[in-house]
Write an enzyme that holds these catalytic residues in place. Sequence first.
Site, PDB file in Angstrom:
ATOM      1  N   GLU A  19       2.300   7.616 -13.966  1.00 55.25           N
ATOM      2  CA  GLU A  19       1.864   6.628 -12.984  1.00 55.25           C
ATOM      3  C   GLU A  19       2.033   7.203 -11.584  1.00 55.25           C
ATOM      4  O   GLU A  19       3.043   7.855 -11.293  1.00 55.25           O
ATOM      5  CB  GLU A  19       2.725   5.364 -13.135  1.00 55.25           C
ATOM      6  CG  GLU A  19       2.419   4.247 -12.153  1.00 55.25           C
ATOM      7  CD  GLU A  19       3.312   3.039 -12.404  1.00 55.25           C
ATOM      8  OE1 GLU A  19       3.202   2.440 -13.500  1.00 55.25           O
ATOM      9  OE2 GLU A  19       4.127   2.697 -11.527  1.00 55.25           O
ATOM     10  N   ARG A 124       2.007  -9.568 -12.697  1.00 53.37           N
ATOM     11  CA  ARG A 124       2.217 -10.645 -11.736  1.00 53.37           C
ATOM     12  C   ARG A 124       2.487 -10.079 -10.353  1.00 53.37           C
ATOM     13  O   ARG A 124       1.972 -10.542  -9.350  1.00 53.37           O
ATOM     14  CB  ARG A 124       3.383 -11.547 -12.169  1.00 53.37           C
ATOM     15  CG  ARG A 124       3.487 -12.821 -11.338  1.00 53.37           C
ATOM     16  CD  ARG A 124       4.856 -13.463 -11.427  1.00 53.37           C
ATOM     17  NE  ARG A 124       5.877 -12.674 -10.749  1.00 53.37           N
ATOM     18  CZ  ARG A 124       7.131 -13.068 -10.579  1.00 53.37           C
ATOM     19  NH1 ARG A 124       7.538 -14.212 -11.091  1.00 53.37           N
ATOM     20  NH2 ARG A 124       7.998 -12.312  -9.943  1.00 53.37           N
ATOM     21  N   GLY A 125       3.350  -9.045 -10.287  1.00 55.94           N
ATOM     22  CA  GLY A 125       3.772  -8.495  -9.003  1.00 55.94           C
ATOM     23  C   GLY A 125       5.068  -9.129  -8.547  1.00 55.94           C
ATOM     24  O   GLY A 125       5.503 -10.162  -9.069  1.00 55.94           O
ATOM     25  N   ASP A 126       5.683  -8.514  -7.566  1.00 58.16           N
ATOM     26  CA  ASP A 126       6.974  -8.982  -7.062  1.00 58.16           C
ATOM     27  C   ASP A 126       6.791  -9.971  -5.924  1.00 58.16           C
ATOM     28  O   ASP A 126       5.715 -10.067  -5.322  1.00 58.16           O
ATOM     29  CB  ASP A 126       7.805  -7.796  -6.569  1.00 58.16           C
ATOM     30  CG  ASP A 126       8.104  -6.806  -7.686  1.00 58.16           C
ATOM     31  OD1 ASP A 126       8.333  -7.262  -8.829  1.00 58.16           O
ATOM     32  OD2 ASP A 126       8.101  -5.589  -7.416  1.00 58.16           O
ATOM     33  N   ALA A 144       1.216 -13.639 -15.084  1.00 55.58           N
ATOM     34  CA  ALA A 144       0.386 -12.544 -15.585  1.00 55.58           C
ATOM     35  C   ALA A 144      -0.482 -12.988 -16.758  1.00 55.58           C
ATOM     36  O   ALA A 144      -1.597 -12.489 -16.938  1.00 55.58           O
ATOM     37  CB  ALA A 144       1.265 -11.359 -15.995  1.00 55.58           C
ATOM     38  N   TYR A 179       9.821  -5.793 -20.789  1.00 56.86           N
ATOM     39  CA  TYR A 179      11.120  -5.570 -20.166  1.00 56.86           C
ATOM     40  C   TYR A 179      12.223  -5.481 -21.222  1.00 56.86           C
ATOM     41  O   TYR A 179      12.727  -6.502 -21.691  1.00 56.86           O
ATOM     42  CB  TYR A 179      11.429  -6.689 -19.172  1.00 56.86           C
ATOM     43  CG  TYR A 179      10.382  -6.801 -18.086  1.00 56.86           C
ATOM     44  CD1 TYR A 179      10.521  -6.097 -16.894  1.00 56.86           C
ATOM     45  CD2 TYR A 179       9.230  -7.563 -18.271  1.00 56.86           C
ATOM     46  CE1 TYR A 179       9.537  -6.158 -15.913  1.00 56.86           C
ATOM     47  CE2 TYR A 179       8.249  -7.634 -17.299  1.00 56.86           C
ATOM     48  CZ  TYR A 179       8.411  -6.929 -16.125  1.00 56.86           C
ATOM     49  OH  TYR A 179       7.427  -6.989 -15.155  1.00 56.86           O
TER      50      TYR A 179
END
Length: 317
Positions: A19, A124-126, A144, A179
């Site tokens: 990445e 989703r993002g932070d 998400a 996670y």
Amino acid sequence: MKVTDHIKQAKGKTLFSFEIIPPKKGSNIQELYNNIDPLMEFKPPFIDVTTSREEYVYIDRNGLLDRKITRMRPGTVGICASIKHKYNVDTVPHVLCGGFTKEETEYVLVDCHYLGIENVMALRGDAMSHQKYFEPAKGGHTYASELVKQIQDLNEGKYLHDVIEADDRADFCIGVAGYPEKHIEAPSLQTDLKRLKEKVDAGADYVVTQMFFDNKRYFEFVNAAKEAGIDVPIIPGIKPIAVKRHLQLLPHVFKIDLPEELISAVENSKDNKAVRQVGIEWAIQQSKELLEAGVPVLHYYSMGKSDNIKAIAEHLF
């Protein structure tokens, strides 16, 4: 080609991927290529490109501070197209809930389809730095799973305001995050697995995990996911420790545990150069065990630098 098709074609052989982070605006894309070039010898079938959230900047206008929204690392889709063209490799742009309306998300997906990009990572993002908890953009997605559903709807010809019958529909392969030590906001790992199952049920095709430093966490997570009915490939995400500050930063930001043996080795390192070597050696041992276990892909978080990832890959691929 889709990520899942790459995995199928490998017929059990573990693939290598990584990445990257887009360069800050004002930087030359050649800097990015310079970090990708050394990793291409390991034949990555796909490369992920992150998307940054918006952030606030304050501009001084005659003594008054004017708050403006900006993105310091724009260009994810353009970078994906450039990498795809330059290296003839598939790319996976990250698509976020945070900071994007549903319409803006649709435009991003249409652009990806036009460019022949077949894979997307739905996240989703932070929360933004000034937010205690994540807040969706007005007109955007909260979870998400909702984003995955929008992408899957597009695959079926269902746009936000139209149903379009066409022979050339999008057919995105959708990745999502998992996670092993649970999401920072989840009350329990079991609850977090339920959320992951919702994403898979909505149309997710594969999972990439957050970084972890104890393989036992990954193996337990994969087994628990299977028991929860999640039957898509689960790709382990690996990040080598690079500086002493990571001992405090990574647990604080990602709420993950580091093994005592790794902590001790980092603390006993005389400088960050030595820490970087510790991180490389730890990641090599992690990767060897995962490789022997037959994971579909070893996915590395390069964070813009490739020398340590190259040192790891040389021992494995």
